[in-house]
Write a protein that holds these residues in place. Structure first.
Motif, mmCIF file in Angstrom:
data_model
loop_
_atom_site.group_PDB
_atom_site.id
_atom_site.type_symbol
_atom_site.label_atom_id
_atom_site.label_comp_id
_atom_site.label_asym_id
_atom_site.label_seq_id
_atom_site.Cartn_x
_atom_site.Cartn_y
_atom_site.Cartn_z
ATOM 1 N N CYS A 51 35.252 12.598 3.874
ATOM 2 C CA CYS A 51 35.965 13.611 4.376
ATOM 3 C C CYS A 51 36.546 13.162 5.313
ATOM 4 O O CYS A 51 36.955 13.657 7.211
ATOM 5 N N LEU A 105 29.266 11.534 4.177
ATOM 6 C CA LEU A 105 29.671 12.826 4.564
ATOM 7 C C LEU A 105 31.096 12.405 4.706
ATOM 8 O O LEU A 105 32.294 13.093 4.782
ATOM 9 N N ARG A 116 39.903 12.336 6.859
ATOM 10 C CA ARG A 116 40.893 12.974 7.667
ATOM 11 C C ARG A 116 42.705 12.117 8.083
ATOM 12 O O ARG A 116 43.336 13.353 9.042
#
Length: 156
Positions: free
Chosen positions: A137, A133, A139
């Motif tokens: 994700c 995960l 960023r």
């Protein structure tokens, strides 16, 4: 004999149903003849459906025991038996038989030599280097093409 026949009728009428039997449905009617081994060239499952349909009330789904006795007369005529002989065979067979279901052979599943990739190697595993995960994700800053600034710096 009628008492035994009635108990067999009720057993087939109730078989596979959760609600109390208020008569016999078409599927149970056909199952009765199948389980008793009464289908032949003279009397087929289609004939059973036709006999059942001719006796069930208009708009109804079930036949009563009295209608079942009338059905036996029609079936006995079709099979060239007496009603007593037919009833004897039904009573001798007893109640319904739960045969269960057996899967058919499937060469893509059963022939392990035809298996490919993950299935051939034993199936997926949680530690096979799947994305986490945190990795999904990410960023970090990216340019308009979606390339992170850190990756564009490394490419030059």
């Amino acid at each position: 004999m009628t008492g035994d026949l009635r108990s067999v009728f009720e057993a087939f009428a109730q078989f596979g149903s959760r609600e109390p039997a208020g008569g016999m449905e078409g599927r149970a009617f056909s199952k009765l003849f199948k389980d008793c081994g009464l289908f032949c060239k003279r009397f087929t499952p289609t004939d059973a459906d036709l006999v059942f349909s001719s006796l069930k009330p208009r708009g109804g789904k079930r036949i009563s025991f009295e209608a079942f006795e009338t059905a036996l007369e029609k079936v006995a005529t079709k099979k060239q038996l007496t009603v007593a002989e037919l009833a004897g065979k039904i009573v001798a067979a007893g109640g319904p038989k739960a045969s269960g279901t057996k899967a058919q052979a499937n060469r893509f599943y059963d022939d392990k030599s035809s298996w490919t990739t993950t299935a051939k190697n034993g199936g997926p595993c949680k530690s096979d280097g799947q994305k986490t995960l945190a990795g999904l994700c990410d960023r970090s800053p990216a340019d308009a093409r979606g390339v992170s600034s850190g990756a564009s710096n490394r490419a030059h």
